[in-house]
Design a protein around this motif. Structure first.
Motif, PDB file in Angstrom:
ATOM      1  N   GLN A 171      39.724  80.707  37.730  1.00 23.30           N
ATOM      2  CA  GLN A 171      40.591  79.590  38.564  1.00 23.30           C
ATOM      3  C   GLN A 171      41.613  79.169  37.711  1.00 23.30           C
ATOM      4  O   GLN A 171      42.663  79.029  38.366  1.00 23.30           O
ATOM      5  CB  GLN A 171      39.459  78.585  38.799  1.00 23.30           C
ATOM      6  N   ASN A 172      41.386  78.939  36.421  1.00 25.59           N
ATOM      7  CA  ASN A 172      42.519  78.312  35.512  1.00 25.59           C
ATOM      8  C   ASN A 172      43.600  79.312  35.245  1.00 25.59           C
ATOM      9  O   ASN A 172      44.819  79.019  35.362  1.00 25.59           O
ATOM     10  CB  ASN A 172      41.954  78.019  34.258  1.00 25.59           C
ATOM     11  N   GLN A 173      43.261  80.845  35.337  1.00 28.37           N
ATOM     12  CA  GLN A 173      44.117  81.714  35.363  1.00 28.37           C
ATOM     13  C   GLN A 173      45.046  81.959  36.525  1.00 28.37           C
ATOM     14  O   GLN A 173      46.097  82.010  36.302  1.00 28.37           O
ATOM     15  CB  GLN A 173      43.384  83.279  35.173  1.00 28.37           C
ATOM     16  N   ALA A 174      44.480  81.672  37.736  1.00 28.71           N
ATOM     17  CA  ALA A 174      45.180  81.853  39.098  1.00 28.71           C
ATOM     18  C   ALA A 174      46.172  80.634  39.122  1.00 28.71           C
ATOM     19  O   ALA A 174      47.050  80.857  39.550  1.00 28.71           O
ATOM     20  CB  ALA A 174      44.335  81.699  40.139  1.00 28.71           C
ATOM     21  N   ALA A 175      45.524  79.544  38.458  1.00 27.99           N
ATOM     22  CA  ALA A 175      46.414  78.225  38.410  1.00 27.99           C
ATOM     23  C   ALA A 175      47.788  78.576  37.592  1.00 27.99           C
ATOM     24  O   ALA A 175      48.679  78.077  37.872  1.00 27.99           O
ATOM     25  CB  ALA A 175      45.872  76.959  38.149  1.00 27.99           C
ATOM     26  N   TYR A 176      47.399  79.052  36.556  1.00 30.86           N
ATOM     27  CA  TYR A 176      48.355  79.402  35.663  1.00 30.86           C
ATOM     28  C   TYR A 176      49.577  80.420  36.165  1.00 30.86           C
ATOM     29  O   TYR A 176      50.821  80.324  35.975  1.00 30.86           O
ATOM     30  CB  TYR A 176      47.882  80.013  34.157  1.00 30.86           C
ATOM     31  N   ASN A 177      48.968  81.336  36.987  1.00 31.32           N
ATOM     32  CA  ASN A 177      49.810  82.308  37.269  1.00 31.32           C
ATOM     33  C   ASN A 177      50.721  81.689  38.639  1.00 31.32           C
ATOM     34  O   ASN A 177      52.089  81.988  38.694  1.00 31.32           O
ATOM     35  CB  ASN A 177      49.203  83.478  38.018  1.00 31.32           C
ATOM     36  N   SER A 178      50.026  80.936  39.487  1.00 28.92           N
ATOM     37  CA  SER A 178      50.861  80.092  40.280  1.00 28.92           C
ATOM     38  C   SER A 178      52.002  79.060  39.794  1.00 28.92           C
ATOM     39  O   SER A 178      53.196  78.966  40.247  1.00 28.92           O
ATOM     40  CB  SER A 178      50.051  79.154  41.288  1.00 28.92           C
ATOM     41  N   SER A 179      51.689  78.644  38.546  1.00 30.76           N
ATOM     42  CA  SER A 179      52.547  77.769  38.002  1.00 30.76           C
ATOM     43  C   SER A 179      53.901  78.367  37.400  1.00 30.76           C
ATOM     44  O   SER A 179      54.843  77.978  37.501  1.00 30.76           O
ATOM     45  CB  SER A 179      51.882  76.802  36.949  1.00 30.76           C
ATOM     46  N   ALA A 180      53.504  79.610  36.816  1.00 31.88           N
ATOM     47  CA  ALA A 180      54.619  80.688  36.377  1.00 31.88           C
ATOM     48  C   ALA A 180      55.452  80.898  37.386  1.00 31.88           C
ATOM     49  O   ALA A 180      56.628  81.080  37.168  1.00 31.88           O
ATOM     50  CB  ALA A 180      53.950  81.741  35.768  1.00 31.88           C
TER      51      ALA A 180
END
Length: 386
Positions: free
Chosen positions: A97-106
């Motif tokens: 879930q945190n990886q997905a949020a990181y990709n979205s922020s990128a």
């Protein structure tokens, strides 16, 4: 004596014997001799001034490892009860879930950077046109404002990406300090929360350790006064030596030193908090363990030691029997300090030359004479000179 008539010779002999016994019983029995006792003569000398206080062991550092993100615990990455280093991974929280949020922020940052680049290009095209008055100043100012807003969007997106990166890194829970990791408070599959800061484990640094104890403010004031008058001489006030007595009565070999003295008095107990630091390489001292701390406040050059068997301790206090004038036994109340070896430190009640009874006390009564079986001998050798 007139003869008794009508009495047989045998009865007369019996009556004569009773009369003789009655005459013997009327004579006074001789007084018993004074009891024999052994004494020591009080001789002041150099005696260590020791204050013994109860205390508790405390870890130098205690870190509660808590969750900083929401998620499911995937695995525990350490063995409970073992030493871990700083930044050592302890738990792994599901990072998807945190990886997905990181990709979205990128992606948001890339979009903001593209918009900022386009806004800067517009400003670049409008700059010569405004000089030629091909466009109005209002249009040029609007383009400049849009470019600045685009730059702000880039900064905001970059901050969001940094936050997402932090949250992603927090899925790997590490130890903030080096020490011994305790029992895990969560297991694999448990849901942890950042809002409630779920406790996952505790890491304690056990070498060195602290020992906390308290001293009566009145007794501490008395020690300070004795130091000020020179009665007690301390070698180094910045590093006062402290030794520990463990729960089984043994002495903890490595000595520590006093490293903290509170400058306020607890209103509820009237005590002052003190703390000592001890090395603990063998991990013999554990947090919460009960010990007795012996604080070596200095050396009393005129200290008095009396053998332990000579002091009688009761609910009314301590006392000794001394041999006074004409070898009369006198009860003397005393104020004792700590026990050093087999002798009590006597703070008040005795002076140089007093003869203290050490053997034969069970036969002695105050106010009665005694006989000294052995010549008066000097007092026990001070603990500091042994």
């Amino acid at each position: 004596m007139r003869a008794i008539t009508g009495v047989s010779p045998r009865l007369g002999a019996v009556l004569a014997g009773l009369a003789l016994l009655s005459a013997c019983g009327s004579q006074q029995q001789p007084a018993p001799p004074p009891p024999a006792v052994d004494v020591v003569t009080v001789t002041p000398g150099a005696v260590a001034s020791v204050i013994e206080l109860p205390g508790r062991v405390q870890a130098v550092r205690t870190a509660e490892v808590r969750s900083r993100v929401d998620g499911i615990v995937e695995r525990r990455m350490y063995e409970e009860g073992t030493d871990v280093g700083a930044d050592r991974p302890l738990f792994r929280i599901d990072p998807r879930q945190n990886q997905a949020a990181y990709n979205s922020s990128a992606a948001a940052l890339s979009r903001a950077e593209a918009g900022a680049a386009n806004a800067r290009a517009v400003v670049g095209r409008y700059a010569p046109l405004v000089k030629q008055q091909a466009i109005s100043n209002q249009e040029y100012d609007a383009a400049v404002a849009s470019a600045r807003q685009a730059e702000a969007d880039v900064a905001s997106a970059r901050a969001a990406l940094d936050r997402a990166k932090l949250d992603l890194n927090y899925t790997l829970v590490t130890s903030p300090i080096a020490g011994r990791a305790g029992r895990a408070q969560v297991t694999e599959g448990a849901l942890v929360s950042a809002a409630s800061a779920t406790l996952m484990t505790t890491v304690e640094q056990l070498d060195p350790v602290y020992v906390n104890f308290s001293q009566s403010s009145s007794e501490l004031l008395q020690v300070r006064r004795r130091m000020a008058t020179g009665e007690i001489k301390a070698a180094n006030l910045d590093r006062v030596r402290v030794t520990l007595i463990l729960e089984d009565g043994t002495v903890y070999a490595p000595a520590g030193h006093l490293d903290f003295l509170d400058m306020s008095v607890d209103e509820s107990t009237g005590t002052v908090s003190l703390r000592a630091e001890f090395p603990n390489k063998q991990r013999l001292l554990l947090p919460g363990q009960f010990v007795r701390a012996r604080v070596e406040a200095g050396i009393n050059s005129n200290g008095i030691l009396v053998p332990q068997r000579a002091v009688q301790v009761s609910g009314q206090g301590a006392s000794v029997m001394v041999v006074g004038a004409n070898n009369i036994a006198v009860a003397r109340p005393v104020k004792v300090g700590d026990l050093q070896g087999g002798s009590w430190v006597v703070n008040e009640g005795l002076k140089a030359g007093d003869r203290v009874i050490v053997n034969g006390l069970q036969k002695v009564r105050p106010g009665q004479p005694v006989t000294i079986a052995k010549p008066a001998t000097p007092g026990a050798k001070p603990a500091s000179a042994r």
